[in-house]
Design a protein around this motif. Structure first.
Motif, PDB file in Angstrom:
ATOM      1  N   ASP A 148      -2.688  27.615 -38.823  1.00  0.00           N
ATOM      2  CA  ASP A 148      -3.597  28.224 -37.854  1.00  0.00           C
ATOM      3  C   ASP A 148      -3.530  29.742 -38.012  1.00  0.00           C
ATOM      4  OD1 ASP A 148      -4.940  29.221 -35.627  1.00  0.00           O
ATOM      5  OD2 ASP A 148      -4.057  27.764 -34.229  1.00  0.00           O
ATOM      6  N   PRO A 149      -4.431  30.323 -38.834  1.00  0.00           N
ATOM      7  CA  PRO A 149      -4.351  31.770 -39.105  1.00  0.00           C
ATOM      8  C   PRO A 149      -4.412  32.634 -37.853  1.00  0.00           C
ATOM      9  CG  PRO A 149      -5.850  30.705 -40.647  1.00  0.00           C
ATOM     10  CD  PRO A 149      -5.486  29.667 -39.619  1.00  0.00           C
ATOM     11  N   ARG A 150      -5.292  32.289 -36.923  1.00  0.00           N
ATOM     12  CA  ARG A 150      -5.401  33.116 -35.708  1.00  0.00           C
ATOM     13  C   ARG A 150      -4.099  33.098 -34.910  1.00  0.00           C
ATOM     14  NH1 ARG A 150      -9.516  35.663 -33.091  1.00  0.00           N
ATOM     15  NH2 ARG A 150      -8.871  36.396 -31.027  1.00  0.00           N
ATOM     16  N   ARG A 151      -3.505  31.933 -34.816  1.00  0.00           N
ATOM     17  CA  ARG A 151      -2.246  31.828 -34.087  1.00  0.00           C
ATOM     18  C   ARG A 151      -1.174  32.713 -34.717  1.00  0.00           C
ATOM     19  NH1 ARG A 151       1.095  26.193 -33.265  1.00  0.00           N
ATOM     20  NH2 ARG A 151       2.669  26.974 -31.833  1.00  0.00           N
ATOM     21  N   VAL A 152      -1.097  32.725 -36.037  1.00  0.00           N
ATOM     22  CA  VAL A 152      -0.096  33.549 -36.717  1.00  0.00           C
ATOM     23  C   VAL A 152      -0.347  35.024 -36.440  1.00  0.00           C
ATOM     24  CG1 VAL A 152       0.800  34.271 -38.967  1.00  0.00           C
ATOM     25  CG2 VAL A 152       0.392  31.841 -38.512  1.00  0.00           C
TER      26      VAL A 152
END
Length: 198
Positions: A148-152
């Motif tokens: 999950d790129p946004r979460r990272v």
């Protein structure tokens, strides 16, 4: 000296719970390489971890390590902590209760959390020599592992803010923030990556 040489000889490893099993993976691997004789897995649950680790972060980390062959008597579990200060405080208490002397400790955390873990330990446990480490992954690989790129990115933004905010609140020692890091942080906040801000 390579990283393994820098870590070798610490009294033990404190592995802080989170959404990332990679913290337990690298702690387990370094134990198997003989870098330390015991691991404390510490962590309860958070909204970001309860689905993945329903029995608690530390419990799941312990199960992973034992599946990989780490002996049960080399693992301590601290299942109450919900933040870095508690990870350290409860672990320190647990080790004292067990009569385990600690002069140096390796703190295992997420890659982007090492500076904050170090700063918190230096304030809360100043008599202990501390080294911090994480699973050595490039950012792209870390994002793929989490999925999950946004979460990272939001976790990175939140942790960057905490380096200064927690020092101001007396939870950690102060650390210098490079201008380019501050500028990147401000750009990401302006772009809306704000869900992990305090």
């Amino acid at each position: 000296m390579d990283d393994a040489g820098r870590w070798r000889g610490v009294d033990g490893c404190l592995s802080g719970g989170c959404h990332d099993l990679g913290v337990a993976v690298i702690a387990t691997r370094l134990f198997q390489e003989g870098l330390f004789p015991w691991i404390v897995f510490t962590g309860a649950n958070a909204p970001t971890t309860v689905e993945r680790f329903p029995r608690g972060e530390a419990v799941h980390y312990r199960e992973y390590a034992m599946e990989q062959g780490v002996p049960a008597d080399s693992i301590l579990v601290e299942p109450r902590a919900t933040n870095t200060a508690q990870n350290l405080g409860y672990t320190r208490q647990l080790l004292a209760e067990r009569g385990i002397p600690v002069r140096s400790v390796l703190i295992m955390s997420r890659p982007y959390q090492q500076r904050r873990a170090y700063a918190t330990c230096r304030l809360m446990w100043p008599e202990v020599d501390v080294v911090c480490a994480s699973n050595p992954l490039a950012l792209d690989e870390y994002v793929r592992n989490i999925g999950d790129p946004r979460r990272v990115v939001e976790m990175l933004v939140g942790d960057t803010q905490r380096i200064e905010v927690y020092a101001e609140r007396g939870f950690a020692i102060p650390q210098e923030m490079p201008d380019e890091v501050r500028a990147a942080f401000e750009r990401l906040v302006a772009a809306g990556y704000t869900s992990r801000l305090v």
